[in-house]
Design an enzyme around this catalytic site. Structure first.
Site: not given
Length: 848
Positions: A388-389
């Site tokens: 994920s960012d």
């Protein structure tokens, strides 16, 4: 007293190294760098008193906090005090020279931990699968969730604050499988040793970092290096960055960013390759091969690192150019424009992908099953680690797609998210499994991918193999790396305008007035870099001095700050300009004005710089504009008033040398734009490969009213995609087709003769565009499908040939998927997207 000096500071938290560069123009200046914290400081309040040089001042540390220092230099030593927030007041005693590395003592200590390279051989796929399954079978659910969780190395944050336990506790308890932001090799060693010696199964950590355009040697920002159109040079830049980062223990890159971007208001255009999916795909491939190597086996080598393609997908289309904003696009636009660079990077072997912050079809990408599981995993065949960012799992709640972090975790896991960056929503996974909302097999799939990557990197066989302080000293900011940075920086510069003022006189007899905030400033590296050598960045003044200009030929005036006027600044600039033969205006954006969270409503230069430019040009002297910036700007006034304009972008550690090489003619500019420069901000988004409308504007109907045009300005950009001038001239002959029909299974050769009609050798980037005249969905007015960088001597001619196949003409449509459609096409060849010669051909179903 000029040159490098050093001192060490012992604090309860850590040992710090202070390095100082003393320089002198009309006055002395001190540029400071701190290690391991990459904090650049400049002190201009410096004076000479007899045999002593004294400097004092302050610089920003964090919002509302200052670093303050006072230093006295004698012949061989200096002393003083420094006040650093969090670290307190410390006395300084230092000496000449760069000084020993902070990591030097670690070299001897790590030797007893690290295995010889020959003892850590790559494992085969079957061996890795067997080892992963054996280890997976020993892990508890808590152990598995730990592998899927990431923590920061310290309290430094790339986003909002995260409520979490200290990293030492998380690592020791096996609640973190990767670490972000370990800028210091000693911190890498410290946390890795905790993981190996204290965590339940001794599984090594992945150390992640954002190595966007260099580790310690900084290269041009990616938007700049894309303008080189040189895949070999870009690949080598990434390989050097990987070698430098890996020597410090950073094995997992949060890059490259391969988002297509058509809106220069978006700050993150600086991290990408511009507006074209074909060129963006080639650059994505080159970057993956640079970071990871060209074969899967090379990822095991200690000088490569994981390439993580970001941000999947559509992030570059944020509405209004505002970062983190909504994205709304059709599937055809997503697949034909934004997806190709990711497909190219995955085909090149990228081991990781990062999700985009935006929504797609109303669903946040971090939770988007059709995108991540469907297109990324199943259609593109990506079997690597999906991360994920920063905070993106938590933000599923903020988007309004989940009730709480628990539901957000479920949606992310369903979308096949493997690692949650920094936040702790995945801590809810045990409860979700207990409630039957997730299965442990989903968790096993994620952990299997993570462990496989750790085996591929060789970490499972030697957790310390990337901690190489002896290589840090050998590689970081080394001469070969600096020369590679300078070479790519030269290629990245785009000459936008020139009336013959450039190149400067070769006899070095002219007086130059260097005016502007970037004339002798070191803010030339751009955003997303954490180099400890920022104080050694070569300024434009230093670059020209190295070309042979004497001090009395370089008249320097800052004139204004980047955003604000300086009292008496314009008057000083005018006084210097009046004495000069040529004025170089060094204007642009601060690094903080580009990059993440740096969107701008206006992409004009700040008003203080425009006022300075107006005053200087009013003198009637020849004026050259040298731009330092991270996005296309609106330059209509400058285009009308400057004699020459150089787009230099943020060029990196050797920026001053590279710009001086081009200004002085030692290098003939060859860069070509990869993003269109609008004539007015009201045209945004503007890009060359747009669709035709039902009422397109043409030369014949430009005076009509009911057509697609503006009342108060042109439709066309000021400088189009592919545009760039040279110090020589090139002429194109007529385009030649070997025949007018191309069968689906055949090849059509198209060529043009290009001649250097000037007096200098130069590189011409010959560009091939194709227009599909009609189809099941409308097609762009032209699309880049090939190019050739050709070096020609004065008077030399060369036939440049391209081969076109049906694959080059394929596109995605809802009716036919990805395929080429028979029909009429136009081939166009020229020096830019605006200036081409063309010929028609037909794509046929049967053999011609």
């Amino acid at each position: 007293m000029l040159g490098l000096w050093h001192a060490f500071i012992e604090t309860p938290r850590m040992k710090l190294k202070l390095q100082i560069k003393v320089s002198k123009r009309s006055a002395y200046a001190l540029d400071l760098a701190m290690q391991p914290i990459p904090l650049p400081i400049r002190i201009d309040d410096v004076r000479r008193e007899g045999d002593t040089l004294r400097g004092s001042g302050s610089a920003s540390w964090r919002p509302g906090e200052k670093v303050r220092l006072a230093l006295d230099f004698s012949e061989d030593t200096f002393q003083g005090t420094i006040d650093i927030p969090l670290f307190g007041v410390h006395e300084l005693r230092g000496a000449r020279g760069a000084g020993p590395s902070l990591a030097s003592p670690l070299a001897e200590e790590i030797a007893s931990y690290r295995k010889p390279d020959e003892a850590v051989l790559p494992r085969g796929e079957a061996d890795i699968r067997e080892s992963v399954e054996a280890l997976l079978g020993r892990l508890t659910l808590a152990d598995k969730i730990g592998q899927m969780s990431q923590c920061m190395a310290s309290n430094f944050s790339f986003g909002g604050a995260v409520d979490s336990d200290p990293p030492e506790k998380l690592v020791a308890e096996g609640r973190a499988g990767s670490v972000l932001g370990a800028f210091d090799i000693r911190r890498v060693f410290e946390l890795q040793r905790i993981a190996v010696e204290q965590s339940p199964h001794g599984i090594p950590l992945l150390f992640n970092g954002d190595i966007i355009h260099g580790a310690q040697t900084i290269f041009p920002v990616p938007l700049a290096w894309s303008c080189s159109w040189d895949m070999d040079a870009i690949r080598e830049a990434c390989a050097i960055a990987a070698r430098e980062a890996a020597a410090s223990g950073i094995v997992y890159n949060h890059g490259p960013m391969v988002d297509i971007s058509r809106d220069p208001r978006w700050g993150r255009v600086v991290e990408g390759a511009g507006e074209d999916p074909y060129l963006g795909s080639l650059i994505a491939k080159a970057q993956v091969e640079g970071f990871q190597g060209r074969t899967p086996e090379e990822l095991h080598e200690a000088g490569t690192m994981v390439a993580c393609l970001k941000h999947f997908v559509g992030y570059g289309a944020a509405e209004g150019g505002r970062d983190y904003n909504t994205v709304d696009m059709s599937e055809a636009v997503m697949r034909n424009v934004y997806l190709p660079p990711f497909a190219a990077g995955i085909e090149a072997g990228a081991a990781s992908v990062m999700n985009a912050f935006n929504v797609y079809q109303g669903v946040p990408v971090a939770a988007n099953v059709p995108l991540l599981k469907g297109i990324l995993r199943e259609e593109l065949g990506f079997d690597g680690v999906l991360i994920s960012d920063y905070g993106a799992v938590d933000e599923i709640v903020q988007h309004g797609h989940a009730r709480d972090a628990k539901e957000a975790a479920k949606k992310a896991v369903d979308a096949t998210m493997d690692i949650e960056m920094v936040t702790r929503a995945f801590d809810h996974i045990p409860q979700l499994i207990a409630e039957g909302k997730l299965s442990e097999s989903q968790i096993d799939d994620a952990v299997r991918r993570i462990l496989t990557l750790k085996y591929r990197l060789g970490l499972m066989d030697d957790p310390y193999r990337y901690i190489r302080p002896e290589l840090e000293e050998q590689l970081h900011f080394s001469e070969p790396h600096l020369e590679a940075s300078r070479s790519l920086a030269r290629q990245s510069i785009v000459l936008l305008k020139n009336d013959g003022t450039l190149p400067l006189s070769g006899d070095r007899k002219d007086k130059l007035a260097l005016i502007g905030p970037f004339a002798d400033g070191k803010d030339l590296l751009g955003p997303w870099q954490f180099s400890r050598y920022q104080h050694e960045t070569v300024t434009l003044y230093e670059g020209l001095a190295a070309q042979g200009y004497a001090p009395d030929q370089l008249l320097h005036a800052r004139g204004c700050e980047v955003r604000d006027p300086i009292e008496g600044g314009i008057e000083d600039a005018i006084a210097k300009a009046m004495q000069a033969d040529v004025v170089i205006l060094a204007l642009g954006e601060e690094s903080e004005m580009s990059g993440e969270a740096a969107s701008r409503q206006s992409i004009a230069l700040p008003d203080a710089q425009l006022r300075l430019a107006e005053a200087v040009t009013a003198l009637g002297k020849p004026v050259v504009l040298a731009l330092t910036n991270g996005r296309p700007l609106t330059l209509d006034w400058f285009d009308m008033h400057m004699n020459a304009i150089l787009e230099t972008w943020f060029l990196g550690s050797q920026a001053g040398h590279a710009i001086a090489d081009v200004l002085g003619g030692q290098y003939n500019p060859s860069g070509r734009l990869t993003m269109s420069f609008p004539a007015h901000a009201g045209q945004i988004p503007i890009y060359y490969n747009h669709y035709r409308t039902g009422r397109p504007v043409t030369e014949a109907n430009a005076g009509d009213k009911y057509i697609s045009k503006y009342l108060d300005g042109p439709n066309e950009p000021l400088y189009p995609f592919g545009y760039g001038l040279s110090y020589t001239t090139f002429e194109y002959g007529e385009l030649k087709l070997e025949r007018t029909e191309l069968p689906m299974n055949g090849t059509l050769r198209v060529s043009v003769e290009v001649a250097n009609t000037g007096t200098r050798a130069g590189i011409e980037t010959v560009q091939l565009y194709i227009q599909d005249m009609y189809g099941t969905i409308v097609r762009p007015v032209k699309e880049l499908k090939g190019f050739a960088r050709v070096r020609l001597e004065p008077g030399e001619k060369r036939e440049v040939e391209f081969a076109i196949t049906a694959g080059d003409l394929a596109f995605w449509s809802p009716q036919g998927g990805c395929a080429a459609e028979a029909g009429e096409f136009r081939a166009m060849i020229g020096p830019s997207s605006r200036q081409t010669r063309e010929a028609a051909f037909e794509l046929t179903e049967d053999e011609a």
